[in-house]
Write an enzyme that holds these catalytic residues in place. Sequence first.
Site, PDB file in Angstrom:
ATOM      1  N   GLU A 182      43.792  30.484  46.984  1.00  0.00           N
ATOM      2  CA  GLU A 182      44.825  29.826  46.228  1.00  0.00           C
ATOM      3  C   GLU A 182      46.273  29.375  47.082  1.00  0.00           C
ATOM      4  O   GLU A 182      47.036  28.227  46.154  1.00  0.00           O
ATOM      5  CB  GLU A 182      44.697  30.048  45.084  1.00  0.00           C
ATOM      6  CG  GLU A 182      43.364  29.504  44.543  1.00  0.00           C
ATOM      7  CD  GLU A 182      42.901  30.516  43.387  1.00  0.00           C
ATOM      8  OE1 GLU A 182      43.822  31.437  42.973  1.00  0.00           O
ATOM      9  OE2 GLU A 182      41.146  30.602  43.285  1.00  0.00           O
ATOM     10  N   GLU A 226      36.240  36.038  51.770  1.00  0.00           N
ATOM     11  CA  GLU A 226      36.476  34.667  50.609  1.00  0.00           C
ATOM     12  C   GLU A 226      36.261  33.574  50.281  1.00  0.00           C
ATOM     13  O   GLU A 226      36.841  32.902  50.682  1.00  0.00           O
ATOM     14  CB  GLU A 226      37.829  35.203  49.881  1.00  0.00           C
ATOM     15  CG  GLU A 226      37.752  36.571  48.907  1.00  0.00           C
ATOM     16  CD  GLU A 226      38.541  36.382  47.117  1.00  0.00           C
ATOM     17  OE1 GLU A 226      38.211  36.747  46.376  1.00  0.00           O
ATOM     18  OE2 GLU A 226      39.919  35.638  47.328  1.00  0.00           O
ATOM     19  N   GLY A 280      37.448  37.599  40.483  1.00  0.00           N
ATOM     20  CA  GLY A 280      38.302  36.613  39.932  1.00  0.00           C
ATOM     21  C   GLY A 280      37.917  36.947  38.443  1.00  0.00           C
ATOM     22  O   GLY A 280      37.579  37.587  37.835  1.00  0.00           O
ATOM     23  N   GLY A 281      37.078  35.819  37.972  1.00  0.00           N
ATOM     24  CA  GLY A 281      36.402  35.583  36.459  1.00  0.00           C
ATOM     25  C   GLY A 281      35.882  36.913  35.400  1.00  0.00           C
ATOM     26  O   GLY A 281      36.189  36.686  34.316  1.00  0.00           O
ATOM     27  N   GLY A 323      35.484  31.228  42.615  1.00  0.00           N
ATOM     28  CA  GLY A 323      34.901  30.464  41.251  1.00  0.00           C
ATOM     29  C   GLY A 323      34.128  29.032  40.159  1.00  0.00           C
ATOM     30  O   GLY A 323      34.335  28.397  39.648  1.00  0.00           O
ATOM     31  N   ASN A 371      41.153  40.313  40.529  1.00  0.00           N
ATOM     32  CA  ASN A 371      42.736  39.747  40.657  1.00  0.00           C
ATOM     33  C   ASN A 371      42.035  38.862  39.251  1.00  0.00           C
ATOM     34  O   ASN A 371      41.624  37.634  39.230  1.00  0.00           O
ATOM     35  CB  ASN A 371      42.081  38.392  41.612  1.00  0.00           C
ATOM     36  CG  ASN A 371      43.275  37.432  41.970  1.00  0.00           C
ATOM     37  OD1 ASN A 371      43.843  37.420  41.524  1.00  0.00           O
ATOM     38  ND2 ASN A 371      42.893  36.756  43.037  1.00  0.00           N
ATOM     39  N   TRP A 372      42.985  39.327  38.212  1.00  0.00           N
ATOM     40  CA  TRP A 372      43.399  38.030  37.369  1.00  0.00           C
ATOM     41  C   TRP A 372      44.098  37.140  37.475  1.00  0.00           C
ATOM     42  O   TRP A 372      44.082  36.336  36.368  1.00  0.00           O
ATOM     43  CB  TRP A 372      44.288  39.379  36.131  1.00  0.00           C
ATOM     44  CG  TRP A 372      43.726  40.957  35.840  1.00  0.00           C
ATOM     45  CD1 TRP A 372      42.199  41.150  36.487  1.00  0.00           C
ATOM     46  CD2 TRP A 372      43.555  41.588  34.984  1.00  0.00           C
ATOM     47  NE1 TRP A 372      42.248  42.334  35.857  1.00  0.00           N
ATOM     48  CE2 TRP A 372      43.270  42.413  34.623  1.00  0.00           C
ATOM     49  CE3 TRP A 372      45.648  41.571  34.332  1.00  0.00           C
ATOM     50  CZ2 TRP A 372      43.162  43.999  34.083  1.00  0.00           C
ATOM     51  CZ3 TRP A 372      45.663  42.889  33.197  1.00  0.00           C
ATOM     52  CH2 TRP A 372      44.529  43.640  33.194  1.00  0.00           C
ATOM     53  N   LYS A 373      44.202  36.288  38.604  1.00  0.00           N
ATOM     54  CA  LYS A 373      45.385  35.554  38.438  1.00  0.00           C
ATOM     55  C   LYS A 373      45.777  34.937  37.920  1.00  0.00           C
ATOM     56  O   LYS A 373      46.666  35.828  37.017  1.00  0.00           O
ATOM     57  CB  LYS A 373      43.246  34.130  39.233  1.00  0.00           C
ATOM     58  CG  LYS A 373      43.075  34.619  39.543  1.00  0.00           C
ATOM     59  CD  LYS A 373      42.163  33.732  40.298  1.00  0.00           C
ATOM     60  CE  LYS A 373      41.074  33.982  41.528  1.00  0.00           C
ATOM     61  NZ  LYS A 373      40.407  32.903  42.233  1.00  0.00           N
TER      62      LYS A 373
HETATM   63  P1  13P Z   1      35.521  34.136  41.128  1.00  0.00           P
HETATM   64  O1  13P Z   1      35.252  35.646  41.375  1.00  0.00           O
HETATM   65  O2  13P Z   1      36.438  33.883  39.257  1.00  0.00           O
HETATM   66  O3  13P Z   1      35.267  33.589  42.210  1.00  0.00           O
HETATM   67  O4  13P Z   1      36.898  33.949  41.903  1.00  0.00           O
HETATM   68  C1  13P Z   1      37.564  35.415  43.502  1.00  0.00           C
HETATM   69  C2  13P Z   1      38.494  35.638  43.654  1.00  0.00           C
HETATM   70  O5  13P Z   1      38.915  34.499  44.250  1.00  0.00           O
HETATM   71  C3  13P Z   1      39.253  36.729  43.918  1.00  0.00           C
HETATM   72  O6  13P Z   1      40.291  36.455  44.505  1.00  0.00           O
END
Ligand code: 13P
Length: 259
Positions: free
Chosen positions: A104, A174, A241-242, A180, A10-12
């Site tokens: 989010e 999650e 995510g990250g 994050g 998930n590149w957000k």
């Molecule tokens: P992180 O891996 O940055 O904690 O994010 C997780 C996330 O929200 C994936 O959707």
Amino acid sequence: MTRRPIIAGNWKMHNLVSDSIALVQEIMNKLSDENINDLPTIVVAPVYTSLYSVNETINKCGCGKIKLGAQNCYFEEKGAFTGEESTQMLKDVGCEYIIIGHSERRGYFNESDEMINKKAKAILNNGLIPIICCGESLEQRENNETDTHIASQIKAALNGLTNEEIEKSVIAYEPIWAIGTGKTCDAIEANRTIKEIRKTIAQISNENTAQAVRILYGGSVKPETIKEQMAQSDIDGALVGGASLKAQSFVDIVLGAKK
Ligand code: 13P
């Protein structure tokens, strides 16, 4: 019951078009010697503006190793919904997966369980696969409300879906406090929670369906954590995510999830 693992990035809200193309290209280069049958299903979910170009890049290689995902959608087909994208439009640019109900989106954009359920139905009606997120806040965890909260999110998201539709869907557990923050949920505890999710799914469908659904863990997944996570009985992959924003760490997670 064998469930094919999934690693989804998930590149957000990151990456311009050129960055997105470069990232997916680098991921593909690093995986070029891998046999697709040994790999988990790999999904990348860029921002809307990069979907078309990332799809073109993925298709050029023609290896089928990477699937395209979107980070959100709207449940109506078309109309006066300024700023929204329908599942059909996302399918049109090559998406096969759509992440919905991310914490989010629930938190910053007030998405309700009801909306998430409507989105799940629209996605499945268009032949795409929803990745439905759920998870508790730190406060809920400390108040021992984790299991009841997640059960209610899951029941609401899957409300009215057939067993077949539930089986096709992907769930991502999650915990909000792990997103994050660098604080990964202990693998055994994540596995316990995911087993609870299966129990909830069995209640609203049946045991076979519950055993067939792929349930991912998300929240500070890193190359160093993936092996222990994948060694658990009920964790079928990760929503990253990250660590999905750097080709090397994402590929290390993908390779760490190989069966
Ligand atoms: P992180 O891996 O940055 O904690 O994010 C997780 C996330 O929200 C994936 O959707």
